[in-house]
Design an enzyme around this catalytic site. Structure first.
Site, PDB file in Angstrom:
ATOM      1  N   ASP A 338       3.313  10.590   1.883  1.00  0.00           N
ATOM      2  CA  ASP A 338       1.497  10.737   1.939  1.00  0.00           C
ATOM      3  C   ASP A 338       1.191  10.613   3.000  1.00  0.00           C
ATOM      4  O   ASP A 338       0.817   9.155   2.968  1.00  0.00           O
ATOM      5  CB  ASP A 338       1.001  10.310   0.584  1.00  0.00           C
ATOM      6  N   GLU A 536       6.769   0.206   9.523  1.00  0.00           N
ATOM      7  CA  GLU A 536       6.847   0.514   8.218  1.00  0.00           C
ATOM      8  C   GLU A 536       7.123   2.195   9.077  1.00  0.00           C
ATOM      9  O   GLU A 536       7.416   2.876   9.153  1.00  0.00           O
ATOM     10  CB  GLU A 536       5.427   1.107   8.034  1.00  0.00           C
TER      11      GLU A 536
END
Ligand SMILES: *[C@@H]1O[C@H](CO)[C@@H](O)[C@H](O)[C@H]1NC(C)=O
Ligand SMILES: *[C@@H]1O[C@H](CO)[C@@H](O)[C@H](O)[C@H]1NC(C)=O
Ligand SMILES: *[C@@H]1O[C@H](CO)[C@@H](O)[C@H](O)[C@H]1NC(C)=O
Ligand SMILES: *[C@@H]1O[C@H](CO)[C@@H](O)[C@H](O)[C@H]1NC(C)=O
Ligand SMILES: *[C@@H]1O[C@H](CO)[C@@H](O)[C@H](O)[C@H]1NC(C)=O
Length: 616
Positions: A338, A536
């Site tokens: 997402d 990340e």
């Protein structure tokens, strides 16, 4: 090629001889007690705190006031009174403000009735942490070895344990109570996440933290028992969506490391339950085959990104169309990607567009189906360990059916790769996404076709110029500003692609796998050296660059990134040296260009000098 069916009876006999048919209670009481109660509880399970954190007028009013820079802040705050009492206070508050409170009044209501976020967890130093896990001995380069030690140290910073009050008063929190401490991803992600845990657990296993790894797996199993499936992350507001189902892969990793077959056998009932949930709850028909799509079964915007979703829904004019849009967004969240152009289908059936074009539920994803195939294979393998012949055969058959469906619907002969399938336009989506290569990882193809598939996939990689990026394989080739699009690179998908190329086993694929694996380790190290942080996501275009874009700021930590690097330090550490930065991309190319230029200039001057001195 030997027909595998011939081997089953032989394998089974060996297993029966080797594994006594014990179903000893190996799981903690928490998990084991209700092992037969999965089905009944699932139907009735309801989080009391959902009326605050998942849906309803309080959530709407507070989130639309945008009190905090990150919408996730509010849904992670603790209640001061019970949910019912808080709702009463909220109704009285609204009535007293004629249902139109100002932002300051809403802020006061929140301050009066909610405590700080994140108070349900305390920092926990893992009790099984070891200073020098053996994998470090496999790493030759001193800087990489030091990095491996640093990463091992980071587990201590990411350890969290639930306070006793969470177990006593779960309805005061949005966190889902679990029995054991966890390792969290880091940054804004202060609870466990489902698919992140796969790479975290593997990293822990390489660091010899078996109890922590097992505790995390048992947490997830206890959630399947209580809720019937594993939500996206450890918060009640994720209840309508899951994530790529890697629990079986986690159990297999643990069992491969520890040889604890009883753990595998005891996990079977839960693994089957989760598998059947995905198969039954996420299934679609494509070209006459049963396959799965990502899907969500809640209502409304994502609670943790509420006002953002309401805004992207503005271009839809009916409640029904808005609700559909929320579902597409939450289904994309279930995929873990997402957001991404991977989920866009515009009016012309292409991926050009924006979030309003998200049609996740109408796209049959390669990765999910490959992972479900793997689930069935793992369950069959564990049944073989238990000596359950019929069950093993049943799950082998399920696996073969998924494999046939993947071959029939998702394999694309012209592209030379697997492609997601568009159910609206009934056509394959010929766009590069890293997940297109997921079947390589779990061997969800006909083994007799290995050479052909290897050659096709390698030319697909060549055609898409995937080997030209100094910072890793980008998730897609389309630059939208969304975080799962170009140029962002994500550790778990690098892992799936690179391990996949290794697993197919042809020399050419393994060569590319190794070169990409080395490059990833070096590029992550360059980012770490410059910033002392693990990220990340990273940047395909820059060696050592880290990623951006999407819905929130740069996150550091970072569980799955660390897990992948630890595993690959163990895998490649004997052969990588930082001084030999062979495929290091533009930086080193620039340096060598400078070098060549300098030598040429020196040569020219020297030549001139010699000419003048001796020949004039
Ligand atoms: C869960 O409980 C709340 C309040 O007790 C109720 O409003 C809601 O409808 C219930 N949800 C489900 C899915 O049963
Ligand atoms: C999937 O599961 C959810 C939650 O149990 C349920 O509400 C929904 O109806 C199910 N959907 C399908 C298609 O079975
Ligand atoms: C997407 O683009 C369309 C057409 O340009 C526009 O109407 C819509 O508001 C955009 N949606 C988002 C979420 O930006
Ligand atoms: C769809 O195709 C038409 C005709 O080529 C074009 O005018 C339109 O811009 C396209 N729409 C999108 C969203 O790409
Ligand atoms: C796998 O190969 C066998 C034998 O060549 C063939 O019968 C079968 O249809 C193939 N299955 C798939 C999924 O391609």
């Amino acid at each position: 090629m030997i027909n595998i069916n011939v081997l089953y009876p032989i394998i089974l006999c060996c297993c029966l001889a080797a594994v006594p048919q014990v179903r000893a209670k190996h799981l903690p009481e928490y998990v084991a007690e209700s092992a037969n109660a999965i089905d009944k509880e699932v139907e009735t399970y309801n989080f009391t705190s959902c009326q605050i954190y998942c849906y309803g007028p309080l959530l709407h009013t507070v989130q639309m006031a945008k009190l905090f820079p990150d919408s996730k802040t509010f849904v992670d705050m603790k209640l001061k009174a019970s949910p019912e009492k808080t709702m009463e206070l909220f109704e009285a508050f609204m009535a007293s403000k004629n249902n139109a409170p100002t932002n300051d009044e809403i802020r006061k209501f929140v301050n009066d009735n909610f405590g700080d976020k994140g108070t349900e967890l305390e920092v926990w130093s893992p009790t099984d942490w070891v200073e020098n896990p053996a994998f470090l001995n496999l790493v030759n380069d001193p800087d990489l070895k030091q990095w491996g030690m640093d990463l091992n140290n980071i587990w201590k910073e990411l350890g969290r344990k639930m306070k006793d009050d969470v177990h006593k008063n779960p309805e005061y929190y949005s966190i889902i109570p679990v029995p054991n401490p966890v390792i969290v991803p880091g940054g804004r992600f202060i609870e466990f996440y489902y698919w992140d845990s796969y790479w975290i657990i593997r990293g822990l296993l390489y660091c010899e933290m078996r109890n922590t790894a097992r505790g995390m797996i048992e947490n997830l199993m206890s959630i399947v028992q209580r809720i019937g499936f594993i939500p996206n992350g450890g918060r009640v507001y994720y209840w309508g969506r899951s994530q790529p189902p890697l629990l079986a892969g986690m159990v297999k990793s643990y069992v491969d490391f520890t040889k604890d077959d009883r753990f595998a056998i005891n996990a079977l009932e839960i693994l089957e339950h989760e598998f059947e949930y995905f198969i039954n709850n996420h299934s679609v028909q494509a070209k006459g085959h049963d396959l799965a799509v990502y899907r969500d079964s809640s209502k409304g915007p994502r609670p943790e990104s509420y006002s953002e979703d309401v805004e992207t829904a503005e271009s839809f004019h009916t409640d029904e169309a808005k609700e559909d849009h929320y579902s597409e967004l939450k289904s994309a969240a279930e995929s873990g990607m997402d957001f991404s152009s991977r989920w866009y289908i515009n009016e012309n059936g292409t991926n050009i567009g924006n979030l309003s074009d998200a049609k996740t539920r109408s796209i049959v994803p390669v990765d999910l189906n490959a992972i479900l195939y793997w689930n069935a294979k793992i369950i069959a393998e564990f049944h073989a360990k238990a000596g359950n012949v019929d069950k093993m055969a049943e799950y082998e058959t399920k696996a073969q059916k998924i494999k046939e469906a993947i071959q029939a619907v998702l394999w694309n002969e012209e592209a030379g790769c697997w492609l997601d399938y568009d159910l609206i336009n009934e056509k394959p989506r010929d766009y590069f996404v890293t997940s297109n290569l997921a079947p390589l990882w779990v061997k969800a193809y006909n083994i007799s076709d290995t050479d052909k598939i290897s050659a096709s996939v390698l030319s697909y990689i060549e055609k898409n110029k995937l080997d030209t990026f100094p910072g890793g394989v980008p998730n897609t080739l389309y630059h939208t500003g969304e975080q799962w699009d170009f140029p962002n690179v994500w550790a778990p998908l690098q892992y799936i692609v690179i391990e996949g190329l290794d697993n197919i086993g042809t020399p050419e694929a393994q060569k590319l796998s190794k070169s990409w694996g080395h490059r990833w380790v070096k590029s992550n190290f360059a980012a770490y050296r410059d910033s002392r942080a693990m990220f990340e996501k990273y940047d395909a275009e820059k060696f050592g660059g880290h990623g951006g874009g999407g819905e929130y700021g740069v996150q550091k930590g970072f569980g799955w990134t660390n897990g992948v690097i630890i595993e690959w330090l163990a895998k490649y550490g004997h052969e990588i040296s930082l001084s030999n930065t062979g495929a290091a991309g533009p930086n080193s190319r620039f340096v060598s260009l400078l070098g060549v230029t300098a030598i040429a200039l020196i040569g020219a001057f020297a030549g001139r000098f010699i000419w003048r001195t001796w020949f004039k």
